[in-house]
Write a protein that holds these residues in place. Structure first.
Motif, PDB file in Angstrom:
ATOM      1  N   MET A   1       0.848  -1.198   0.000  1.00  0.00           N
ATOM      2  CA  MET A   1       0.000   0.000   0.000  1.00  0.00           C
ATOM      3  C   MET A   1       0.884   1.248   0.000  1.00  0.00           C
ATOM      4  O   MET A   1       1.796   1.376   0.815  1.00  0.00           O
ATOM      5  N   LYS A   2       0.612   2.145  -0.923  1.00  0.00           N
ATOM      6  CA  LYS A   2       1.355   3.397  -1.002  1.00  0.00           C
ATOM      7  C   LYS A   2       0.505   4.503  -0.396  1.00  0.00           C
ATOM      8  O   LYS A   2      -0.510   4.915  -0.955  1.00  0.00           O
ATOM      9  N   LEU A   3       0.911   5.001   0.771  1.00  0.00           N
ATOM     10  CA  LEU A   3       0.149   6.035   1.463  1.00  0.00           C
ATOM     11  C   LEU A   3       0.624   7.434   1.061  1.00  0.00           C
ATOM     12  O   LEU A   3       1.790   7.618   0.694  1.00  0.00           O
ATOM     13  N   PRO A   4      -0.252   8.425   1.152  1.00  0.00           N
ATOM     14  CA  PRO A   4       0.159   9.814   0.936  1.00  0.00           C
ATOM     15  C   PRO A   4       1.200  10.226   1.974  1.00  0.00           C
ATOM     16  O   PRO A   4       1.402   9.538   2.979  1.00  0.00           O
ATOM     17  N   PRO A   5       1.861  11.372   1.769  1.00  0.00           N
ATOM     18  CA  PRO A   5       2.907  11.810   2.712  1.00  0.00           C
ATOM     19  C   PRO A   5       2.385  11.925   4.136  1.00  0.00           C
ATOM     20  O   PRO A   5       1.221  12.251   4.369  1.00  0.00           O
TER      21      PRO A   5
ATOM     22  N   TYR B   1      -6.484  12.634   5.169  1.00  0.00           N
ATOM     23  CA  TYR B   1      -7.260  13.862   5.036  1.00  0.00           C
ATOM     24  C   TYR B   1      -7.065  14.410   3.626  1.00  0.00           C
ATOM     25  O   TYR B   1      -5.937  14.563   3.158  1.00  0.00           O
ATOM     26  N   VAL B   2      -8.171  14.724   2.962  1.00  0.00           N
ATOM     27  CA  VAL B   2      -8.128  15.157   1.564  1.00  0.00           C
ATOM     28  C   VAL B   2      -8.773  16.533   1.429  1.00  0.00           C
ATOM     29  O   VAL B   2      -9.891  16.756   1.905  1.00  0.00           O
ATOM     30  N   SER B   3      -8.059  17.464   0.782  1.00  0.00           N
ATOM     31  CA  SER B   3      -8.623  18.792   0.517  1.00  0.00           C
ATOM     32  C   SER B   3      -8.540  19.129  -0.962  1.00  0.00           C
ATOM     33  O   SER B   3      -8.574  20.287  -1.355  1.00  0.00           O
ATOM     34  N   ASN B   4      -8.443  18.098  -1.784  1.00  0.00           N
ATOM     35  CA  ASN B   4      -8.419  18.247  -3.232  1.00  0.00           C
ATOM     36  C   ASN B   4      -9.809  17.927  -3.765  1.00  0.00           C
ATOM     37  O   ASN B   4     -10.339  16.845  -3.501  1.00  0.00           O
ATOM     38  N   PRO B   5     -10.457  18.852  -4.497  1.00  0.00           N
ATOM     39  CA  PRO B   5     -11.826  18.596  -4.972  1.00  0.00           C
ATOM     40  C   PRO B   5     -11.982  17.301  -5.761  1.00  0.00           C
ATOM     41  O   PRO B   5     -12.981  16.597  -5.605  1.00  0.00           O
ATOM     42  N   SER B   6     -10.993  16.984  -6.613  1.00  0.00           N
ATOM     43  CA  SER B   6     -11.076  15.743  -7.384  1.00  0.00           C
ATOM     44  C   SER B   6     -11.012  14.527  -6.462  1.00  0.00           C
ATOM     45  O   SER B   6     -11.734  13.541  -6.660  1.00  0.00           O
TER      46      SER B   6
ATOM     47  N   VAL C   1      -7.123   6.232  -4.690  1.00  0.00           N
ATOM     48  CA  VAL C   1      -7.610   7.587  -4.501  1.00  0.00           C
ATOM     49  C   VAL C   1      -6.457   8.545  -4.782  1.00  0.00           C
ATOM     50  O   VAL C   1      -5.412   8.470  -4.140  1.00  0.00           O
ATOM     51  N   MET C   2      -6.629   9.407  -5.758  1.00  0.00           N
ATOM     52  CA  MET C   2      -5.607  10.375  -6.159  1.00  0.00           C
ATOM     53  C   MET C   2      -4.263   9.697  -6.450  1.00  0.00           C
ATOM     54  O   MET C   2      -3.191  10.213  -6.133  1.00  0.00           O
TER      55      MET C   2
END
Length: 459
Positions: A1-5, A48-53, A335-336
């Motif tokens: 699994m590759k997690l965001p920073p 936590y996501v703050s990107n509209p896409s 996701v993203m």
């Protein structure tokens, strides 16, 4: 699994930084790590996501990502185990469908004049020249509205007791003493009515008992002509065609009562602050309101463009709800561009989305005009969350917000007691004005007739 920073700072220190300055903390996190970031709580990654896409991916993918009611179990203490926050699947969809009509369309419109009348009733209690606190005054208005819409109660002993219990319960939930006590080894236990947790449980039981009694009595005197939520729920059936139990009806009432009281009063307090802090905003609003003439129809007020823009900007700059309800990854999903495993928690960061400079230039400034110049998508502007967990009463909350604000501005000359900036205070998902917005009534305002065609929307 590759997690965001992920920040290298220990989670306990991040928690302290967030509590000390949540907005500065979120601004710094976004600046350093971008619009998707991982925080570890134990072994569970929370993203936590703050990107509209990215937010759109989360809201629209209901197969691999679910809005599990289990993730809202902490709220069950005050909302009951069978409220819409705790339900899933077919039951959740069905109960939302039962509650929706009261907050939309013709049913909502019939409440318009009553909202204006209740606003007058509360504001007339404020003495001219004597300071008052905006937040509890707005809470008084929104509590009265919510009791009438949700419960259909006439003023009297039970009405007053319910109003008192809702107000006391909210104050106790936000009490610094209770928040501190919960951090102590036994602070969260019921040690009697004089302990912080014990007093909250006492209020909860009193509230639950009162609502349960009202449900039972309303069931005995059913009236199909009534349009309040309680009267409709006692006549409603579940997805299998069976009548809802008294406990189910009671639990379904609690969330709308608290939401209408808490979030709406907070948004209105912020509205009073911004409108009276910025003279050009107040002047333009009054010009638009005066263009309707005396005693305008509530629906005419609701559709005013600049009033709508002001209310949207209030909800953008300090959204009453800083985050969306959490979602759970049920099966591997992307996701993203990140591959996420089951068990990962996803949360939309409403505040940081509303602070994006690519969407909202100079985001720290209060500029209603941005909502006249551009139509934002539900993934760019989302003060009431989104997807299957979007706030049921969001449309009604805006309706109420506009009518209350318009009624106050049209009839009362108010000003802020202090021109010092109002500091935001974050407690339990809600962003409150720290001082409550201290104001003073300078006098009554006379309607200003328009001597020339209105240029609202052209300036």
């Amino acid at each position: 699994m590759k997690l965001p920073p992920e920040p290298k700072t220990p989670s306990w220190l991040l928690s302290l930084q967030f509590k000390a300055d949540p907005f500065g903390y979120m601004d710094a996190i976004s600046k350093r790590y971008g619009d998707i970031v991982t925080l570890m709580f134990g072994s569970t990654p929370t993203i936590y996501v703050s990107n509209p896409s990215g937010i759109k991916e989360i809201f629209t993918n209901t197969k691999e990502i679910t809005a599990s009611g289990e993730l809202n179990r902490d709220d069950a203490l005050m909302t009951g185990k069978q409220g819409v926050l705790q339900l899933d699947g077919i039951r959740h969809k069905h109960r939302r469908k039962l509650l929706m009509p009261a907050f939309h369309g013709a049913r909502m419109q019939t409440q318009g004049q009553r909202i204006c009348d209740l606003t007058h009733k509360v504001m007339q209690q404020q003495a001219i020249g004597k300071p008052f606190i905006g937040y509890p005054t707005m809470e008084d208005i929104t509590l009265r509205v919510s009791i009438e819409v949700v419960m259909g109660l006439p003023e009297g002993e039970r009405y007053n007791r319910l109003k008192q219990l809702l107000s006391l319960s909210l104050k106790q939930m936000l009490s610094p003493l209770l928040i501190i006590a919960k951090k102590l080894p036994f602070g969260g236990r019921d040690l009697g009515r004089w302990s912080p947790a014990g007093y909250l449980l006492y209020l909860r039981q009193e509230l639950f008992d009162l609502l349960y009694t009202e449900v039972q009595e309303r069931r005995k005197q059913t009236d199909t002509s009534r349009t309040d939520i309680l009267s409709e729920l006692v006549l409603a059936s579940d997805e299998a065609g069976n009548p809802l139990t008294d406990e189910e009806v009671r639990d379904l009432l609690i969330s709308p009562l608290f939401a209408a009281q808490d979030a709406s009063s907070t948004a209105l307090a912020w509205s009073l602050y911004w409108v009276h802090r910025l003279p050009h905003v107040r002047s333009r609003l009054l010009q638009e309101l005066d263009s309707l003439g005396e005693n305008p129809d509530p629906m005419s007020i609701f559709t005013l463009p600049y009033l709508s823009a002001v209310c949207n900007e209030v909800l953008r700059i300090y959204p009453t709800q800083l985050f969306t309800f959490p979602r759970l990854v049920e099966s591997p999903v992307q996701v993203m561009g990140y591959e996420l495993n089951p068990g990962t928690i996803l949360i939309g960061n409403i505040y940081s989305t509303h602070q994006r400079e690519d969407l909202y230039p100079t985001p720290k400034e209060f500029q209603p005009e941005r909502f006249l110049e551009k139509q934002f998508s539900p993934y760019e502007f989302l003060p009431f969350g989104g997807g299957s967990r979007v706030c049921i009463g969001g449309t009604f909350a805006l309706f109420e917000m506009k009518l209350v604000l318009a009624t106050i501005l049209s009839h009362y000359e108010l000003e802020l007691v202090s021109q010092r900036p109002e500091r935001p205070k974050y407690i339990d998902l809600i962003c409150y004005p720290a001082s409550g917005v201290k104001m003073i009534v300078r006098g009554l305002r006379q309607h200003q007739a328009q001597s020339q065609p209105s240029v609202i929307g052209l300036v």
